[in-house]
Enzyme design. Structure first.
Site, PDB file in Angstrom:
ATOM      1  N   ALA A 173      32.258  -8.582  34.784  1.00 39.02           N
ATOM      2  CA  ALA A 173      32.778  -9.364  33.657  1.00 39.02           C
ATOM      3  C   ALA A 173      33.330 -10.681  34.175  1.00 39.02           C
ATOM      4  O   ALA A 173      33.500 -10.868  35.386  1.00 39.02           O
ATOM      5  CB  ALA A 173      33.878  -8.583  32.947  1.00 39.02           C
ATOM      6  N   LYS A 174      33.603 -11.586  33.297  1.00 37.49           N
ATOM      7  CA  LYS A 174      34.288 -12.833  33.660  1.00 37.49           C
ATOM      8  C   LYS A 174      34.900 -13.380  32.381  1.00 37.49           C
ATOM      9  O   LYS A 174      34.457 -13.071  31.279  1.00 37.49           O
ATOM     10  CB  LYS A 174      33.279 -13.841  34.222  1.00 37.49           C
TER      11      LYS A 174
END
Ligand code: NAD
Length: 419
Positions: free
Chosen positions: A108-109
């Site tokens: 994720a980011k």
């Protein structure tokens, strides 16, 4: 013929790298199609009242690329040029990074399009708490665990942990990593990217049988990652001859006095003008005839334009995407051994994983134990990637991607498609 001058999308580049790895591993098309898209992308627009009473509306993101192997994991970036495209690319990179080192996370980011240096501490706290509230529907210890990235730090993580805890009614320390030790952070987390880079560089030198009495090193970037990497490599017996930042670089063939350089930087705001060394331009640093080059600053520093002039024998790609895709083949043809970003800078996420485990079990380890475990995980990953690289005659980047992509594809496949 019309020339397309549009800058290439970061996500499109990430997808191309995935396609190359999928081809190498003969991944079925159905499997590739599932990995090419992100699973979830959340965009939020939210108001923050600034110190002068005015209200500014900010845009933030949280993207989860894949969660087949475990909760999503990835940093939060505060940057003025942050876009959804960039966040999607970085989320995909996190999936491969966690898979290549074999830790049970997806990728994720997230982040906010903002220059954090333009805000007061009070404004930064309000922005962080509101952003955390907006993305709270996605994050949590079992679902998605943020960490610091460019423009964020341990204080920002503490505010996020506190915000999630206030909503829940009790302390949820495992909701983020990279926190201060006082609120469930891990020993060794701050230096972990530099420590991982150091372990890998030493393994790389061993594999290449570089038996220079004292290998020399140039480090681009003297921030969190660059400064600790330079110090740890020096502690390991290498000679750090050049260090640079965004404004300049310095060189001393006998080795730099890093403690004095840190003091100089604090006083002067940069490394340039350091008395015990000669000034260089930031670009010249990359082309020095050193044994090891560590780009630890920003993306796209080594491109088709300068790759042919590089003289290092080993490059440890500390910054994400420091080497542009068009430079990879040039470096390979020159015989320069590259430790690619998803492997090279994975020390941070590995110790983040240790922090999360310690928070969940509420039992904390000594720094020595953390470093020993980090060394084990990183060295194992190095030899797994090397093995594939040698067996399939791939460069280390393609081998690292191929190994990671295969692991995620296996997880997708064995889980099957719901319903
Ligand atoms: P930082 O902001 O602390 O330091 C960045 C350094 O790079 C500064 O010294 C800056 O002056 C220098 N710099 C910026 N632009 C430059 C340019 N054009 N030429 C030369 N120097 C330049 O950032 P950081 O946390 O050290 O992160 C550096 C890189 O490492 C980023 O790509 C980041 O994504 C990656 N990374 C960071 C972590 C982490 O835990 N901080 C973990 C893994 C990867």
């Amino acid at each position: 013929m019309a020339i397309d001058l549009k800058p290439q999308s970061a996500f499109a580049v990430a997808q191309q790298r995935l396609e190359r790895a999928a081809q190498v591993m003969n991944l079925p098309d159905d499997s590739l199609r599932m990995l090419k898209e992100v699973k979830r992308e959340l965009t939020v627009h939210f108001p923050v009242q600034l110190d002068n009473g005015s209200v500014h509306v900010y845009t933030g993101y949280r993207v989860q690329h894949n969660i087949s192997r475990g909760p999503a994991k990835g940093g939060l970036r505060y940057a003025a040029d942050l876009t959804l495209d960039m966040v999607k690319a970085l989320a995909m990179l996190m999936t491969w990074k966690c898979a290549v080192v074999g830790i049970p996370y997806g990728g994720a980011k997230g982040g906010v399009t903002v220059d954090p240096k333009a805000l007061s501490k009070n404004e930064l706290e309000h922005l962080t708490r509101r952003y955390a509230t907006e993305i709270a529907l996605l994050i949590g210890p079992e679902r998605d665990v943020p960490a610091p990235d460019l423009g964020t730090n341990a204080q920002v993580m503490a505010w996020i942990m506190d915000t999630i805890s206030m909503h829940t009614g009790h302390s949820v320390t495992a909701s983020v990593t990279g926190k201060p030790v006082d609120v469930g952070g891990s020993q060794g987390r701050h230096e972990s990217p530099g420590r991982g880079i150091t372990y890998l560089t030493l393994e790389g030198l061993k594999y290449l049988r570089i038996d220079d009495e004292t290998p020399t090193v140039a480090v681009q970037g003297f921030g969190h990652v660059g400064a600790s990497t330079a110090r740890l490599l020096q502690d390991a017996g290498l000679r750090v001859v050049a260090v640079g930042d965004s404004k300049g670089a310095v060189y001393n063939s006998k080795g730099l006095d890093l403690a004095a350089l840190r003091e100089h930087r604090q006083y002067r705001g940069g490394v340039s003008g350091f008395k015990k060394a000669d000034d260089l331009s930031p670009r010249e640093l990359l082309e020095l005839p050193v044994t090891v080059l560590v780009p630890a600053a920003r993306e796209n520093q080594i491109t088709a334009e300068n790759a042919s002039r590089l003289q290092a024998r080993l490059i440890t790609e500390a910054a994400n995407a420091a080497i542009a895709p068009d430079a990879d083949d040039i470096l390979h043809d020159k015989g320069i051994f590259v430790l690619p970003d998803i492997l090279a800078n994975s020390g941070g996420v590995v110790v983040s994983y240790f922090e999360w485990v310690q928070d969940l079990q509420a039992f904390f380890w000594e720094e020595e134990e953390i470093n020993t475990k980090l060394h084990h995980v990183i060295t194992r990953a190095f030899y797994e990637v090397l093995h594939l690289s040698v067996n399939k005659r791939l460069n280390m980047r393609t081998a690292a991607y191929a190994l990671a992509v295969q692991r995620v594809a296996n997880a997708n496949s064995v889980r099957g498609i719901y319903p």
